[in-house]
Design a protein around this motif. Structure first.
Motif, PDB file in Angstrom:
ATOM      1  N   LEU A 439       0.827  -1.211   0.000  1.00 50.40           N
ATOM      2  CA  LEU A 439       0.000   0.000   0.000  1.00 50.40           C
ATOM      3  C   LEU A 439       0.859   1.257   0.000  1.00 50.40           C
ATOM      4  O   LEU A 439       0.498   2.260  -0.629  1.00 50.40           O
ATOM      5  CB  LEU A 439      -0.919   0.012   1.224  1.00 50.40           C
ATOM      6  N   LEU A 440       1.983   1.240   0.705  1.00 51.71           N
ATOM      7  CA  LEU A 440       2.838   2.418   0.778  1.00 51.71           C
ATOM      8  C   LEU A 440       3.547   2.687  -0.547  1.00 51.71           C
ATOM      9  O   LEU A 440       3.972   3.816  -0.814  1.00 51.71           O
ATOM     10  CB  LEU A 440       3.886   2.258   1.877  1.00 51.71           C
ATOM     11  N   LYS A 441       3.674   1.666  -1.387  1.00 54.03           N
ATOM     12  CA  LYS A 441       4.442   1.800  -2.618  1.00 54.03           C
ATOM     13  C   LYS A 441       3.587   2.115  -3.835  1.00 54.03           C
ATOM     14  O   LYS A 441       3.947   2.975  -4.643  1.00 54.03           O
ATOM     15  CB  LYS A 441       5.228   0.506  -2.866  1.00 54.03           C
ATOM     16  N   ARG A 515      10.018   2.491  -2.164  1.00 54.75           N
ATOM     17  CA  ARG A 515       9.021   1.638  -1.521  1.00 54.75           C
ATOM     18  C   ARG A 515       7.866   2.431  -0.921  1.00 54.75           C
ATOM     19  O   ARG A 515       6.833   1.853  -0.584  1.00 54.75           O
ATOM     20  CB  ARG A 515       9.688   0.798  -0.429  1.00 54.75           C
ATOM     21  N   ALA A 516       7.996   3.745  -0.789  1.00 52.32           N
ATOM     22  CA  ALA A 516       6.941   4.560  -0.181  1.00 52.32           C
ATOM     23  C   ALA A 516       6.463   5.652  -1.130  1.00 52.32           C
ATOM     24  O   ALA A 516       6.004   6.702  -0.700  1.00 52.32           O
ATOM     25  CB  ALA A 516       7.438   5.175   1.131  1.00 52.32           C
ATOM     26  N   SER A 517       6.567   5.399  -2.425  1.00 47.35           N
ATOM     27  CA  SER A 517       6.194   6.427  -3.406  1.00 47.35           C
ATOM     28  C   SER A 517       4.721   6.797  -3.301  1.00 47.35           C
ATOM     29  O   SER A 517       4.343   7.962  -3.440  1.00 47.35           O
ATOM     30  CB  SER A 517       6.527   5.942  -4.817  1.00 47.35           C
ATOM     31  N   SER A 518       3.865   5.809  -3.047  1.00 40.98           N
ATOM     32  CA  SER A 518       2.435   6.093  -2.919  1.00 40.98           C
ATOM     33  C   SER A 518       2.163   6.951  -1.682  1.00 40.98           C
ATOM     34  O   SER A 518       1.402   7.925  -1.737  1.00 40.98           O
ATOM     35  CB  SER A 518       1.646   4.789  -2.832  1.00 40.98           C
ATOM     36  N   LEU A 519       2.794   6.594  -0.571  1.00 40.24           N
ATOM     37  CA  LEU A 519       2.592   7.355   0.660  1.00 40.24           C
ATOM     38  C   LEU A 519       3.071   8.792   0.505  1.00 40.24           C
ATOM     39  O   LEU A 519       2.434   9.719   1.011  1.00 40.24           O
ATOM     40  CB  LEU A 519       3.321   6.667   1.816  1.00 40.24           C
ATOM     41  N   LYS A 521       2.991  10.708  -2.048  1.00 42.44           N
ATOM     42  CA  LYS A 521       2.000  11.520  -2.762  1.00 42.44           C
ATOM     43  C   LYS A 521       0.896  11.975  -1.820  1.00 42.44           C
ATOM     44  O   LYS A 521       0.447  13.121  -1.875  1.00 42.44           O
ATOM     45  CB  LYS A 521       1.419  10.710  -3.925  1.00 42.44           C
ATOM     46  N   ILE A 522       0.470  11.057  -0.956  1.00 44.62           N
ATOM     47  CA  ILE A 522      -0.552  11.437   0.031  1.00 44.62           C
ATOM     48  C   ILE A 522      -0.004  12.480   0.994  1.00 44.62           C
ATOM     49  O   ILE A 522      -0.670  13.472   1.312  1.00 44.62           O
ATOM     50  CB  ILE A 522      -1.033  10.191   0.791  1.00 44.62           C
ATOM     51  N   LEU A 523       1.243  12.271   1.446  1.00 48.33           N
ATOM     52  CA  LEU A 523       1.821  13.192   2.420  1.00 48.33           C
ATOM     53  C   LEU A 523       2.085  14.568   1.807  1.00 48.33           C
ATOM     54  O   LEU A 523       1.952  15.590   2.486  1.00 48.33           O
ATOM     55  CB  LEU A 523       3.113  12.603   2.988  1.00 48.33           C
ATOM     56  N   GLU A 524       2.470  14.601   0.532  1.00 47.76           N
ATOM     57  CA  GLU A 524       2.669  15.894  -0.123  1.00 47.76           C
ATOM     58  C   GLU A 524       1.360  16.668  -0.178  1.00 47.76           C
ATOM     59  O   GLU A 524       1.319  17.873   0.099  1.00 47.76           O
ATOM     60  CB  GLU A 524       3.232  15.691  -1.534  1.00 47.76           C
ATOM     61  N   LYS A 525       0.288  15.962  -0.509  1.00 50.33           N
ATOM     62  CA  LYS A 525      -1.026  16.614  -0.527  1.00 50.33           C
ATOM     63  C   LYS A 525      -1.402  17.087   0.869  1.00 50.33           C
ATOM     64  O   LYS A 525      -1.916  18.207   1.036  1.00 50.33           O
ATOM     65  CB  LYS A 525      -2.060  15.622  -1.062  1.00 50.33           C
ATOM     66  N   GLU A 526      -1.132  16.248   1.869  1.00 44.80           N
ATOM     67  CA  GLU A 526      -1.433  16.635   3.246  1.00 44.80           C
ATOM     68  C   GLU A 526      -0.555  17.803   3.700  1.00 44.80           C
ATOM     69  O   GLU A 526      -1.003  18.667   4.443  1.00 44.80           O
ATOM     70  CB  GLU A 526      -1.228  15.445   4.180  1.00 44.80           C
ATOM     71  N   ALA A 527       0.700  17.794   3.265  1.00 45.54           N
ATOM     72  CA  ALA A 527       1.614  18.874   3.661  1.00 45.54           C
ATOM     73  C   ALA A 527       1.130  20.213   3.125  1.00 45.54           C
ATOM     74  O   ALA A 527       1.253  21.244   3.799  1.00 45.54           O
ATOM     75  CB  ALA A 527       3.023  18.577   3.154  1.00 45.54           C
TER      76      ALA A 527
END
Length: 769
Positions: A439-441, A515-519, A521-527
């Motif tokens: 899921l994180l990737k 390994r955390a490319s998907s996460l 993207k979410i964190l950039e949006k959250e940031a």
């Protein structure tokens, strides 16, 4: 034939049970197991396959039965080697010596469909495994499958007659298994499966510790398969500690096959799993996969749903698991959720606890209050269990998809092997780290949706908010540290960071890896969202204090001729340039006429109640992770507490983030400025040292808070150039998005339309006068 062989055996079992009970059965279990194995061998390959599957279930059968059934894995009675050589010569179209310099006199292994010889290729020192199909096997298998098909039809009729709500097509399940059985008889198909698996597992996914032997396609036919010879030990013959080590590797491989590439080995019994010395590192062992005759494919949508179901099951989120079962076509869209969810809890929670069938039975007895073994409790528990079973049969029309016939066989076999090495093995919880990494990737919509379901919590207003603890739990899970709930520790606790949590450096490096490319993207949006809230809060706090400090015009009881009421400084309009997007790299700033308060309201609108709570939670998070100075700055109080701002910036400067930061003069300047800016009596006593450590940073804060910012800075400093580039790229994108967000608001409020961006008419008139 089946009746003739099985009736005497079953009669003996019944006689022993009646005359001596379980004690007499235990006394004769070795001879009973031997008789059962001999009967299975005589019944043929179809029944041998079932025996192989049960040979690795210590949670179901006694050890004597396991020992006998293990013979079925690779020591079935072989056929004559002369027949095998004749088959090889006929299939390859020439004498044996044309292809092999030598071949073993006896088979090294014999199974239900074929037997294997060790041979050396002509003119080389290369040894190979030559798999030769049993004679007349097609007709034998066809007869067995015909009998089973008729039995499935009879059973299907009984289900439709007495439980018409059930929608499982048992004939289709048998057909799926039968098709797989027939494909096993085509060794060209097996050769292609083995090559594809080697390409996917070893080359594409690069699963560590797994080896798939080479295939010699030029020497393979429908009835003969030639592959690389492997010197190794059957997995089930290894010591328990090696089984535990290798089953972890095998589990990773199986999950990759099942959930990543959608092409999985459906017959992983111990005869098809071997320990081999790693050829690249002799100090390590690797797991060799053999026999790729029975494989199954899964569509991407089903793989995504299985990933979600593992997450929901491990998190004990049964309402969401119902949706997964609907997507997998196990439950219908119109199922009664109020009845399904409690029964799902009763059926699945004991399984998640692990330990196989025996542990499952014990958990069910506990669940239905049958632990003490008394007649009354047993009767009451059995009645309650029967009622639940009737509810399932009559009110919950579930069905089992046909491909589950092969998937279930693979899961049962692998779990059985794992239980040999670890009697408390928990398949679902062991799979959780793999699913977390996946899921994180992955950035596909289905994976992103599943990840967001885990990371976000609902708010009272119907929105959702990212949970920092859940993010930490998922990062820990991906690295193998799973947080378990209090009590029995069966399910994953998403809101508690594990005690043996990963270090900040390891977590940051994982976050910045592919390994955390998907996460990310979410964190950039959250940031961007978090940064916008914090910047607006800081701007409004600072702007309000700045406006309050400006000199005010006297308040007159009347309006002045031509001027009207005197305006406060923040409401006096003037020229303002609205900047361009992309950090001002493109275009030209556009002029407008607006007051400072209008510019502030446009660039930083007031926070909603929910945004205010979010800002408070961010400040609390910063207090615990980055220290009190960072929390002060994020709370928008930097102007009121310049000491905190200076400390934060000078700490980063003094601990190695800028050139020359280890210079003694820089360190002395950092200490002096921090001391001068600290308010009198604040008790602040910060000392920066050359190695970046701190002593007595603040007598009013804890040691953990003082060290946390230094830990973050040190973790960033220790990043590799590639990791630093990823971090800088993410920071740049966040900054650009924040800038564009502010500019878009300024454009909308100050430039778009006369009414939207215009100053109030009275103010304009007063300014003109």
């Amino acid at each position: 034939h089946v009746h003739r062989l099985s009736v005497p055996f079953l009669t003996r079992v019944a006689t022993l049970s009646i005359t001596g009970g379980s004690a007499e059965l235990s006394k004769n279990e070795a001879s009973l197991a031997r008789d059962a194995r001999i009967i299975i061998e005589k019944l043929g390959p179809t029944y041998i396959k079932a025996g192989q599957m049960m040979s690795v279930r210590p949670d179901v059968l006694p050890q004597a039965a396991l020992d006998e059934l293990a013979i079925l894995q690779d020591a079935v009675k072989p056929f004559d080697t002369k027949i095998a050589i004749a088959t090889i010569e006929k299939e390859l179209g020439g004498p044996l010596g044309e292809f092999f310099d030598e071949i073993s006199e006896l088979p090294v292994a014999a199974a239900s469909l074929a037997q294997v010889y060790r041979a050396k290729l002509t003119g080389t020192d290369t040894y190979v495994a030559v798999k030769v199909q049993r004679p007349q096997i097609l007709s034998t298998v066809s007869k067995d499958l015909y009998v089973l098909r008729r039995a499935a039809e009879v059973y299907q009729g009984l289900i439709e007659r007495f439980a018409p709500q059930q929608r499982t097509d048992y004939v289709a399940l048998l057909n799926e298994w039968a098709v797989g059985f027939y494909t096993e008889l085509d060794f060209l198909n097996e050769a292609d499966n083995q090559q594809r698996s080697r390409d996917l597992i070893m080359n594409q996914e690069k699963v560590a510790g797994i080896y798939v032997p080479l295939v010699y396609h030029e020497l393979s036919t429908r009835r003969v398969l030639v592959t690389e010879w492997i010197d190794g030990v059957k997995l089930s013959d290894c010591p328990k500690h090696e089984i535990r080590e290798l089953i972890g590797i095998g589990q990773e491989s199986f999950l990759v096959q099942l959930l990543q590439v959608g092409f999985f080995h459906s017959d992983p019994h111990p005869g098809n799993l071997m320990k081999m010395q790693d050829r690249n590192d002799p100090s390590k062992n690797c797991l060799v996969l053999l026999d790729f005759g029975l494989m199954a494919s899964i569509e991407q949508d089903d793989m995504d749903t299985m990933v979600s179901s593992i997450i929901h099951l491990a998190n004990k989120n049964y309402p969401a698991l119902v949706d997964d079962f609907i997507d997998l076509k196990i439950l219908p869209q119109d199922c009664d959720r109020a009845k399904v969810i409690p029964l799902m809890d009763k059926a699945l929670s004991p399984y998640v606890k692990g330990g196989g069938a025996k542990k499952y039975e014990a958990e069910l007895k506990k669940l239905y209050n049958m632990e003490d073994g008394t007649l009354s409790s047993t009767a009451g528990g059995f009645q309650a269990m029967t009622q639940d079973l009737l509810t399932v049969l009559n009110d919950i029309p579930f069905s089992i998809p046909p491909y589950f016939a092969l998937l279930g066989r693979a899961v049962v076999t692998l779990e059985g092997i794992a239980l040999i090495g670890d009697p408390e093995y928990r398949l679902v919880m062991e799979a959780y780290p793999f699913v977390a990494r996946k899921l994180l990737k992955e950035d596909r919509p289905a994976a992103q949706k599943a990840l967001q379901e885990v990371l976000y919590a609902s708010t009272q207003s119907g929105g959702s908010i990212l949970q920092g603890k859940r993010l930490a739990v998922m990062l820990n899970s991906a690295m193998g540290v799973v947080a378990r709930e209090s009590g029995e520790g069966v399910f994953v606790d998403l809101d508690t960071i594990p005690e043996d949590s990963i270090s900040l450096t390891d977590g940051l490096r994982y976050l910045l890896s592919p390994r955390a490319s998907s996460l990310r993207k979410i964190l950039e949006k959250e940031a961007v969202g978090a940064g916008d809230v914090l910047l607006r809060q800081a701007a409004r706090k600072s702007g309000g204090r700045l406006f309050a400090s400006l000199p005010r015009a006297p308040k007159l009881p009347f309006e002045l001729p031509f001027f009207g009421a005197l305006l406060d400084p923040e409401n006096i309009p003037g020229p303002f340039l609205v900047p361009t997007r992309d950090l001002g790299r493109n275009g030209t700033p556009r002029p407008c006429f607006a007051s400072p308060s209008q510019v502030l309201d446009a660039a930083a609108p007031k926070l909603t109640r929910e945004e205010e709570l979010f800002a408070i939670s961010l400040a609390d998070l910063a207090q615990g992770t980055l220290g009190p100075d960072a929390a002060t700055l994020l709370a928008g109080d930097g102007l009121l507490e310049p000491a905190a701002t200076a400390s934060l910036l000078l700490s980063a400067f003094a601990t190695g983030q800028l050139p020359g930061s280890t210079d003694g003069n820089v360190l002395a300047l950092a200490n002096a400025v921090r001391s001068q800016l600290a308010p009198a009596g604040s008790g602040v006593s910060t000392v920066f040292t050359v190695n970046g450590a701190s002593e007595d940073l603040s007598k009013n804060t804890t040691e953990t808070e003082n060290e946390s910012l230094d830990d973050v800075i040190a973790a960033v400093r220790d990043l590799t150039p590639d990791e630093t580039a990823v971090l800088q790229g993410a920071a740049t994108r966040v900054a650009e998005n924040l800038w564009n967000l502010v500019v878009s608001r300024l454009e909308r409020e100050l430039l778009d339309g006369d009414a939207t961006g215009a100053v109030a008419e009275s103010n304009v008139a007063a300014s003109a006068r």
